[in-house]
Write a protein that holds these residues in place. Structure first.
Motif, mmCIF file in Angstrom:
data_model
loop_
_atom_site.group_PDB
_atom_site.id
_atom_site.type_symbol
_atom_site.label_atom_id
_atom_site.label_comp_id
_atom_site.label_asym_id
_atom_site.label_seq_id
_atom_site.Cartn_x
_atom_site.Cartn_y
_atom_site.Cartn_z
ATOM 1 N N ARG A 1 9.439 -3.370 1.733
ATOM 2 C CA ARG A 1 8.955 -1.983 1.692
ATOM 3 C C ARG A 1 8.860 -1.484 0.251
ATOM 4 O O ARG A 1 7.870 -0.851 -0.136
ATOM 5 C CB ARG A 1 9.882 -1.070 2.498
ATOM 6 N N SER A 2 9.895 -1.742 -0.544
ATOM 7 C CA SER A 2 9.888 -1.263 -1.917
ATOM 8 C C SER A 2 8.736 -1.874 -2.707
ATOM 9 O O SER A 2 7.992 -1.170 -3.406
ATOM 10 C CB SER A 2 11.221 -1.600 -2.589
ATOM 11 N N PHE A 3 8.568 -3.183 -2.602
ATOM 12 C CA PHE A 3 7.503 -3.858 -3.343
ATOM 13 C C PHE A 3 6.127 -3.385 -2.874
ATOM 14 O O PHE A 3 5.239 -3.101 -3.689
ATOM 15 C CB PHE A 3 7.620 -5.369 -3.162
ATOM 16 N N THR A 4 5.952 -3.272 -1.564
ATOM 17 C CA THR A 4 4.660 -2.854 -1.022
ATOM 18 C C THR A 4 4.314 -1.434 -1.447
ATOM 19 O O THR A 4 3.185 -1.156 -1.879
ATOM 20 C CB THR A 4 4.676 -2.944 0.513
ATOM 21 N N LEU A 5 5.264 -0.532 -1.313
ATOM 22 C CA LEU A 5 5.002 0.846 -1.717
ATOM 23 C C LEU A 5 4.790 0.941 -3.219
ATOM 24 O O LEU A 5 3.983 1.751 -3.693
ATOM 25 C CB LEU A 5 6.178 1.739 -1.293
ATOM 26 N N GLY A 6 5.490 0.083 -3.978
ATOM 27 C CA GLY A 6 5.333 0.110 -5.430
ATOM 28 C C GLY A 6 3.949 -0.305 -5.884
ATOM 29 O O GLY A 6 3.337 0.354 -6.720
#
Length: 839
Positions: free
Chosen positions: A567-572
């Protein structure tokens, strides 16, 4: 044909990557993940990508881990049992004080921000506490009266104490009993109500604010209310509520500050002959310091380590009971009390000593059943009080400096213009305005939380950040006032706050400890959905039950960590566009970015705990940076909540944007430094890629938004909706002899002449209005119809007030040498009055 096969294979690969990435992003369960994989294998066979041999090989390779991980009894025996055994061995034992500190209080909204997928409705649906009619009346009347009674210069310089009539007013009007319920003789105020009262007093006198604050933050009253026996409550609470009894609580000692486990103070259970009767009691030996109200207290709470070597409490197998709290009169034989420390503010604070002080066993707060439970009691009360008192002091300072510094920056002119027009001044002025807005929002949300629960992690982070913001606000205010802020005297409304600042920084533990140890150290365990439960399972005396619980927690934890990473990487990499905002207004994008950073925090915390283990406790800079992320996520939430509650006024839009840009900038910087300095070099790239895959995007409030904020500050009307919210619990003195009254009187008069005063000054500067002194200039302006007589008179009145604001105090040598002389004080005050007439 070969190209078609390759193309189909590439499409299938892309589809599978997208499928699995979506599954991991959404955080599906292991069983769903397994079922989807089985369907995917079948689909690949059905479309011909996998032949009979290929599908057989893939199915076998898939079936082995699928069975091993999904058949729970098999998984526990093959894998989890080994991990569980190792985990039990390496997990360090937790001391009782550390355990009590971690378990004390409750997890609130900070838990949502820590876990990576915040439920925004929990924040938006939360109802902020509002003042009751009784609380509002007390704020408007008793608190206003108390503030008007105080001359802070007299308190700090001349008397080094509050005047007797002020002490009597505080005691006689229940200021020390705000948290004691009404049915026990107190005011029964909400946490928010207490916060407003303390904040308003703090804008007049920090000495008076601390005097009122401490008994309502940590003291015998609160301990008795929550834990005392009925007999103890009946004996002590009426006197505490009426002010007949003055309380203090003795916790900190010479050898020990924050490390309560090393407390040397002892209480030995023993029997003594008292008036011919054998009495079961305690022999107390203690050496305490920094105890607020100790020099004037009539009753003291005392923390000590309890020992029962003879089993007199009924348990022959227990000698060391641990930290215990007792309550005793300060005139108990052997108690040495009354001397004063001299902190930055002159509130009553001093040491307490005692050797072989005997008190009956029912002096233990809560009775014998609470023997050894003192630290848990203290931590819970400190957690609640920390969320009321220190944010109140910090917010009072922030909002007070907001008003007086913006007013002064308009009144003070240099090089032919108001100093508030200089960009250098506006840099600091904008920070004062932004921080004051943040502090007000955080104070309101946190005090409201304390009214609903006991949020321990929140209060630790707000203690640190609110007092650090206060430090910055005061420093900027001093810079802008320059020499006007450093000359001590009745006219100086800055020096007392500047001098007393370190008190707030160090009280309840120095800020360096709060940031480095408490925020993330407690937050990582309490806010995490699995860690505390895993630790409890590992410490279980029942191996089989512990293994069963640990297995379930472990695999849920693994799925949670992978999901937050994805989630963090995708949203980033998508600029947080895939996140959903619960509102559709100017703040919508900020919600999305916060969800992204929340996911990054969850993953970073898990990787840190997993890779560093118990050593993370010693990596204080690493944990502090993660604590900074959590803190700014919480504080940003407070601004988002306030924006929804108060409505998008023009002032709120500017202030909220300044605040959110500041918080997100601080979050990115914390992540950057965390990844750059991570102790395990091989993981630095992973942490940076997940938390900041496209680098840092938030640079903090721009000059443009800062300029808008400064313009609003310098044009602020206390009659506007925003102005009322920023000043409802601020004391503004009345009259020209009052330091804040003098300033605000001049500022109000400036607003009356604003429409023509600037043109008049420009005319003088350009030579269009003649005259060397003001009276000649006004006469020329009237004669040439540049002003009418009414306007000239208003400028004349404003200029007198303006000049008076700029003056600083001076004293006779005799008065400075002996300010405590009643005769000398009267003579100096009379001379000051004559000088004011002349000026």
């Amino acid at each position: 044909m070969r190209d078609e096969v390759v193309m189909i294979g590439l499409i299938a690969a892309v589809v599978l990557i997208a499928l699995y990435w979506t599954l991991l992003y959404r955080g599906v369960s292991l069983s769903v993940f397994t079922a989807v994989t089985a369907v995917a294998i079948a689909a690949l066979w059905a479309v011909g990508i996998l032949g009979p041999v290929g599908v057989t090989i893939v199915a076998v390779l898939f079936a082995i881990p699928a069975i091993a991980f999904n058949v729970v009894p098999l998984r526990r025996n093959l894998l989890t049992k080994r991990l569980y055994t190792v985990f039990r061995k390496i997990l360090p034992e937790m001391g009782q004080t550390e355990k009590d500190a971690i378990e004390a209080g409750e997890v609130w909204w900070e838990g949502e921000m820590f876990r990576g997928r915040p439920n925004w409705n929990q924040l938006l649906d939360f109802k902020l506490t509002e003042l009751t009619a009784k609380e509002q009346a007390f704020l408007d009347n008793e608190t206003e009266t108390l503030c008007s009674m105080i001359d802070d210069w007299e308190v700090n310089f001349e008397r080094k104490d509050l005047p007797e009539e002020v002490w009597n007013y505080i005691r006689g009007n229940n200021f020390l009993a705000m948290l004691i319920p009404e049915n026990m003789g107190g005011l029964g105020f909400s946490a928010y109500g207490q916060s407003c009262v303390v904040a308003k007093i703090a804008t007049r006198s920090l000495t008076a604010a601390v005097t009122v604050m401490v008994p309502n933050s940590l003291g015998p009253g609160e301990l008795l209310t929550h834990y005392g026996t009925k007999e103890q409550q009946d004996r002590w609470l009426p006197g505490l509520a009426s002010g007949k009894e003055l309380p203090c609580f003795a916790l900190t000692g010479v050898e020990v500050g924050s490390d309560a486990a090393q407390m040397p103070d002892r209480g030995i259970v023993c029997k003594r002959q008292i008036d011919g009767e054998e009495v079961l009691g305690l022999s107390l030996t203690f050496n305490k310091r920094y105890i607020t109200l100790a020099p004037v207290a009539t009753v003291m709470g005392l923390a000590f380590k309890l020992k029962d070597p003879d089993g007199l409490l009924g348990d022959p197998n227990t000698v060391d009971y641990g930290i215990t709290c007792a309550l005793l009169p300060t005139d108990t034989p052997g108690v040495n009390i009354g001397r004063r420390h001299f902190p930055g503010a002159v509130f009553m604070n001093g040491p307490i000593h005692g050797e072989d002080v005997f008190v009956p066993i029912d002096s233990i707060i809560g009775g014998k059943e609470k023997a050894g439970k003192g630290w848990r009691m203290l931590v819970e009360c400190l957690s609640a009080g920390r969320g009321i008192s220190l944010p109140a002091l910090s917010t009072a300072t922030g909002k007070g400096m907001y008003g007086i510094t913006s007013a002064y920056s308009r009144i003070r002119r240099q090089f032919g213009t108001e100093i508030g027009n200089f960009e250098g001044v506006r840099e600091g002025l904008g920070v004062i305005g932004g921080y004051a807005y943040i502090l007000e929002n955080v104070r309101n949300l946190t005090a409201s939380a304390v009214d609903h629960c006991t949020p321990s992690v929140v209060t630790a982070m707000i203690k640190y950040h609110s007092t650090e913001m206060m430090r910055t606000v005061i420093n900027h205010a001093m810079d802008i006032h320059s020499g006007r802020g450093i000359i001590m005297g009745p006219r100086n409304y800055l020096a007392a706050a500047y001098q007393a600042l370190p008190v707030a920084i160090t009280v309840e533990g120095a800020n360096v400890m709060t940031r480095s140890l408490m925020i993330f150290g407690q937050g990582a365990i309490r806010c995490h959905p699995y860690v505390l439960s895993e630790m409890e399972a590992a410490h279980s005396d029942n191996f089989d039950k512990g293994l069963k619980d640990f297995d379930k927690l472990l695999f849920s934890h693994i799925g949670y960590t992978v999901n937050r990473m994805v989630r963090s990487f995708t949203l980033g990499i998508t600029g947080s566009r895939l996140a959903k905002a619960p509102v559709d207004n100017e703040m919508s994008d900020y919600y999305k970015h916060m969800e992204r950073f929340s996911a990054a925090l969850a993953f970073s915390a898990d990787l840190s705990m997993g890779s560093l283990g118990g050593a993370l406790k010693l990596k204080e800079s690493t944990s502090a940076r993660l604590g900074d992320v959590l803190s700014h996520l919480y504080m940003a939430s407070a601004t988002l909540k306030a924006f929804e509650v108060n409505g998008p006024t023009e002032e709120d839009k500017v202030h909220a944007q300044w605040a959110m840009e500041y918080h997100l900038h601080e979050i990115e910087n914390a992540f950057f430094e965390f990844a750059r300095n991570y102790p395990i070099k091989g993981l630095r790239g992973v942490l940076k890629a997940v938390a900041l895959p496209t680098g840092r995007k938030f640079a903090g409030p721009s000059d443009e938004i800062n300029a808008k904020l400064c313009d609003q500050m310098q044009a602020m009307s206390l009659d506007s909706a925003f102005g009322k919210r920023m000043s409802y619990d601020i004391y503004i003195g009345q009259g020209e002899n009052d330091p804040t009254g003098r300033l605000m009187g001049a500022f109000n008069k400036l607003q009356e002449v604003d429409a023509f005063y600037g043109d008049f000054l420009r005319g003088v500067k350009k030579g269009e209005i003649a005259g060397e002194v003001l009276e000649d200039q006004l006469a020329d302006a009237v004669a040439n119809n540049k002003l009418d007589e009414t306007q000239a008179q208003k400028i004349r009145e404003y200029d007198r007030l303006r000049y008076d604001v700029l003056l600083t105090d001076d004293f006779s040598k005799e008065y400075l040498v002996n300010p405590n002389s009643e005769e000398g004080r009267k003579a100096e005050h009379a001379e000051q009055a004559e000088l004011r007439k002349v000026s």
